[in-house]
Each structure stands twice: as structure tokens, then as C-alpha cells.
Design a protein around this motif. Structure first.
Motif, PDB file in Angstrom:
ATOM      1  N   SER A   9       0.848  -1.187   0.000  1.00  0.00           N
ATOM      2  CA  SER A   9       0.000   0.000   0.000  1.00  0.00           C
ATOM      3  C   SER A   9       0.883   1.236   0.000  1.00  0.00           C
ATOM      4  N   LYS A  10       0.255   2.364  -0.161  1.00  0.00           N
ATOM      5  CA  LYS A  10       0.998   3.620  -0.125  1.00  0.00           C
ATOM      6  C   LYS A  10       1.562   3.880   1.271  1.00  0.00           C
ATOM      7  N   LYS A  11       0.967   3.273   2.276  1.00  0.00           N
ATOM      8  CA  LYS A  11       1.440   3.459   3.650  1.00  0.00           C
ATOM      9  C   LYS A  11       2.589   2.528   4.030  1.00  0.00           C
ATOM     10  N   ASN A  12       2.802   1.443   3.288  1.00  0.00           N
ATOM     11  CA  ASN A  12       3.878   0.523   3.684  1.00  0.00           C
ATOM     12  C   ASN A  12       4.982   0.369   2.635  1.00  0.00           C
ATOM     13  N   MET A  13       4.762   0.880   1.438  1.00  0.00           N
ATOM     14  CA  MET A  13       5.706   0.635   0.345  1.00  0.00           C
ATOM     15  C   MET A  13       7.106   1.154   0.653  1.00  0.00           C
ATOM     16  N   HIS A  14       7.230   2.351   1.191  1.00  0.00           N
ATOM     17  CA  HIS A  14       8.560   2.910   1.460  1.00  0.00           C
ATOM     18  C   HIS A  14       9.338   2.038   2.455  1.00  0.00           C
ATOM     19  N   ARG A  15       8.657   1.589   3.485  1.00  0.00           N
ATOM     20  CA  ARG A  15       9.324   0.771   4.504  1.00  0.00           C
ATOM     21  C   ARG A  15       9.649  -0.630   3.989  1.00  0.00           C
ATOM     22  N   VAL A  16       8.784  -1.171   3.148  1.00  0.00           N
ATOM     23  CA  VAL A  16       9.075  -2.475   2.533  1.00  0.00           C
ATOM     24  C   VAL A  16      10.295  -2.348   1.633  1.00  0.00           C
ATOM     25  N   ILE A  17      10.348  -1.274   0.870  1.00  0.00           N
ATOM     26  CA  ILE A  17      11.495  -1.039  -0.016  1.00  0.00           C
ATOM     27  C   ILE A  17      12.777  -0.901   0.806  1.00  0.00           C
ATOM     28  N   LEU A  18      12.732  -0.056   1.818  1.00  0.00           N
ATOM     29  CA  LEU A  18      13.920   0.143   2.659  1.00  0.00           C
ATOM     30  C   LEU A  18      14.414  -1.179   3.228  1.00  0.00           C
ATOM     31  N   THR A  19      13.502  -1.945   3.798  1.00  0.00           N
ATOM     32  CA  THR A  19      13.884  -3.205   4.437  1.00  0.00           C
ATOM     33  C   THR A  19      14.443  -4.190   3.423  1.00  0.00           C
ATOM     34  N   SER A  20      13.800  -4.289   2.258  1.00  0.00           N
ATOM     35  CA  SER A  20      14.289  -5.240   1.245  1.00  0.00           C
ATOM     36  C   SER A  20      15.655  -4.817   0.704  1.00  0.00           C
ATOM     37  N   ILE A  21      15.884  -3.518   0.584  1.00  0.00           N
ATOM     38  CA  ILE A  21      17.197  -3.051   0.114  1.00  0.00           C
ATOM     39  C   ILE A  21      18.265  -3.318   1.167  1.00  0.00           C
ATOM     40  N   VAL A  22      17.951  -3.086   2.429  1.00  0.00           N
ATOM     41  CA  VAL A  22      18.923  -3.365   3.501  1.00  0.00           C
ATOM     42  C   VAL A  22      19.293  -4.849   3.492  1.00  0.00           C
ATOM     43  N   LEU A  23      18.295  -5.711   3.355  1.00  0.00           N
ATOM     44  CA  LEU A  23      18.584  -7.153   3.289  1.00  0.00           C
ATOM     45  C   LEU A  23      19.445  -7.485   2.071  1.00  0.00           C
ATOM     46  N   ALA A  24      19.120  -6.864   0.934  1.00  0.00           N
ATOM     47  CA  ALA A  24      19.888  -7.120  -0.293  1.00  0.00           C
ATOM     48  C   ALA A  24      21.329  -6.644  -0.155  1.00  0.00           C
ATOM     49  N   ILE A  25      21.513  -5.487   0.444  1.00  0.00           N
ATOM     50  CA  ILE A  25      22.865  -4.957   0.646  1.00  0.00           C
ATOM     51  C   ILE A  25      23.668  -5.905   1.533  1.00  0.00           C
ATOM     52  N   LYS A  26      23.077  -6.301   2.633  1.00  0.00           N
ATOM     53  CA  LYS A  26      23.791  -7.168   3.571  1.00  0.00           C
ATOM     54  C   LYS A  26      24.102  -8.531   2.975  1.00  0.00           C
ATOM     55  N   TYR A  27      23.215  -9.016   2.118  1.00  0.00           N
ATOM     56  CA  TYR A  27      23.422 -10.328   1.532  1.00  0.00           C
ATOM     57  C   TYR A  27      24.442 -10.296   0.395  1.00  0.00           C
ATOM     58  N   SER A  28      24.435  -9.234  -0.401  1.00  0.00           N
ATOM     59  CA  SER A  28      25.231  -9.281  -1.633  1.00  0.00           C
ATOM     60  C   SER A  28      26.466  -8.390  -1.661  1.00  0.00           C
ATOM     61  N   ASP A  29      26.456  -7.286  -0.939  1.00  0.00           N
ATOM     62  CA  ASP A  29      27.604  -6.377  -1.000  1.00  0.00           C
ATOM     63  C   ASP A  29      28.663  -6.778   0.030  1.00  0.00           C
ATOM     64  N   ASP A  30      29.899  -6.561  -0.335  1.00  0.00           N
ATOM     65  CA  ASP A  30      30.999  -6.901   0.566  1.00  0.00           C
ATOM     66  C   ASP A  30      31.060  -5.972   1.773  1.00  0.00           C
ATOM     67  N   PHE A  31      30.690  -4.716   1.557  1.00  0.00           N
ATOM     68  CA  PHE A  31      30.740  -3.728   2.632  1.00  0.00           C
ATOM     69  C   PHE A  31      29.364  -3.111   2.791  1.00  0.00           C
ATOM     70  N   TYR A  32      28.954  -2.978   4.024  1.00  0.00           N
ATOM     71  CA  TYR A  32      27.679  -2.317   4.280  1.00  0.00           C
ATOM     72  C   TYR A  32      27.768  -1.531   5.576  1.00  0.00           C
ATOM     73  N   LEU A  33      26.808  -0.648   5.759  1.00  0.00           N
ATOM     74  CA  LEU A  33      26.792   0.260   6.901  1.00  0.00           C
ATOM     75  C   LEU A  33      26.021  -0.352   8.071  1.00  0.00           C
ATOM     76  N   ASP A  34      26.074   0.304   9.207  1.00  0.00           N
ATOM     77  CA  ASP A  34      25.286  -0.135  10.368  1.00  0.00           C
ATOM     78  C   ASP A  34      23.813   0.171  10.126  1.00  0.00           C
ATOM     79  N   ASN A  35      22.951  -0.591  10.760  1.00  0.00           N
ATOM     80  CA  ASN A  35      21.520  -0.349  10.632  1.00  0.00           C
ATOM     81  C   ASN A  35      21.128   1.054  11.094  1.00  0.00           C
ATOM     82  N   GLU A  36      21.881   1.608  12.018  1.00  0.00           N
ATOM     83  CA  GLU A  36      21.588   2.967  12.475  1.00  0.00           C
ATOM     84  C   GLU A  36      21.653   3.955  11.311  1.00  0.00           C
ATOM     85  N   VAL A  37      22.629   3.765  10.433  1.00  0.00           N
ATOM     86  CA  VAL A  37      22.773   4.646   9.267  1.00  0.00           C
ATOM     87  C   VAL A  37      21.625   4.404   8.285  1.00  0.00           C
ATOM     88  N   TYR A  38      21.305   3.139   8.018  1.00  0.00           N
ATOM     89  CA  TYR A  38      20.194   2.845   7.098  1.00  0.00           C
ATOM     90  C   TYR A  38      18.867   3.371   7.650  1.00  0.00           C
TER      91      TYR A  38
END
Length: 191
Positions: free
Chosen positions: A77-106
Motif C-alpha cells: 500500500s501507499k502506507k507501507n511501500m517505502h518501509r518495505v522497499i527500505l527493508t528489502s534493500i537493507v537485506l539485499a545490501i547485507k546479503y550481496s555487497d561486501d561492505f555495508y553500513l550499520d543499521n543505524e545509518v540505514y
């Protein structure tokens, strides 16, 4: 070719145009109100400040599809899409990138609290049954699909513009024909 985040924003944004502001049931991903930032700007913000790869955006899209597939009662929905996107990108970064930031930064980048991001991350992992691995065939199928959709959108826009130009020419020719027929009629009257 432009970054995938623009294309994914267009795809997700197109899918959200017909959605209501409310999802069927309240989840940890729901905001109190619809965020004022567009999906495109939100993804650009994440891209700029997280320094993640383009493939993370594709993985995030796959994760969103998995989330929806594994949870038929969950709707975007329009109320959850931004947070779903953020969470899925954070998971993708942590899974695939060699370097990632702390969750506090995300969390700061995404405009949520650290506790909210941590909770959403755990919830999404459970809802996806911890299936983060994406084989290369699936990844490249998504990439190809995104590029085809983007090219089709570009072609549609080009055709629209060509059609507008033709319409203008036809209108001009129609006015010229009207002016000519009026001149002819005036000539007939004077004879």
C-alpha cells in the motif's frame, strides 16, 4: 543506461497507482500516514547515501515478490511501500555487497528509528522464510524484464510524442484547408 533504482521506482510506482492508502491488515511496515516523498526520490536517497550496487535494487524487487508470494494476505500500500522497499534493500545490501553500513545509518537514511528497522528486518526475513539466495538465472531474468519494461515505457513515450506532433500538423493542415476553402468560397461569391 540509467541506474536500476529509477526503473524500479517506475515499476513499483506504476503498481501503486491503483492501490488504496490502506493495506488489508496493519503490519510493522505501515506508516501512520502516507510519506510525502515519492518512491523515485526515496530510492534515489537510499542509492545516494547507502552507496549500494544496482544489483541490490534488483534483489530488493525479487525479495518483495517473494514476500508477496509467501504471504498472500499481505498487500502493498501507499502506507507501507517505502518501509518495505527500505527493508528489502537493507537485506539485499547485507546479503550481496561486501561492505555495508550499520543499521543505524540505514534507519537514518530511510527516516525510521533503529528499533523499527531492526524489527522490520526480522519480520521480512521470517515472512520470506529466510530465502535470500537468488540464483543467477532468476537475477538476470529480472534484469532483462526491468530493461524491457523500461525500453517499452521509453518507446511508448516516444510514440506519444510523435502522435502529438502529428496531431499538431493535422490541426495546422486542417486550419490551412479551412482557410483555403474560405478563400475559394469568397472567390465564387465575387464571380
Amino acid at each position: 543506461m540509467e541506474s536500476y533504482h529509477n526503473q524500479i521506482a517506475a515499476i513499483l510506482g506504476h503498481g501503486l497507482q491503483n492501490l488504496n492508502n490502506l493495506s488489508s491488515a496493519s503490519t510493522c511496515f505501515d506508516c501512520v500516514c502516507v510519506p510525502r516523498i515519492s518512491l523515485g526520490d526515496y530510492l534515489a536517497r537510499i542509492r545516494t547515501h547507502s552507496d549500494c550496487t544496482d544489483y541490490c535494487f534488483v534483489l530488493a524487487l525479487i525479495y518483495i515478490d517473494r514476500l508477496l508470494l509467501n504471504n498472500p494476505g499481505f498487500t502493498l500500500s501507499k502506507k507501507n511501500m517505502h518501509r518495505v522497499i527500505l527493508t528489502s534493500i537493507v537485506l539485499a545490501i547485507k546479503y550481496s555487497d561486501d561492505f555495508y553500513l550499520d543499521n543505524e545509518v540505514y534507519a537514518r537514511i530511510g527516516g525510521v528509528s533503529l528499533a523499527e528497522l531492526n524489527y522490520m528486518e526480522r519480520a521480512m526475513l521470517c515472512m520470506m522464510r529466510h530465502e535470500l539466495y537468488v540464483n543467477s538465472d532468476l537475477l538476470f531474468n529480472y534484469i532483462e524484464s526491468i530493461e524491457i519494461q523500461y525500453q517499452n515505457r521509453s518507446m511508448v513515450e516516444e510514440k506519444r510524442e510523435e502522435s502529438r506532433e502529428r496531431d499538431k500538423e493535422v490541426k495546422c493542415m486542417g486550419r490551412a484547408a479551412e482557410a483555403t476553402s474560405m478563400t475559394v468560397d469568397i472567390c465564387r461569391i465575387s464571380d
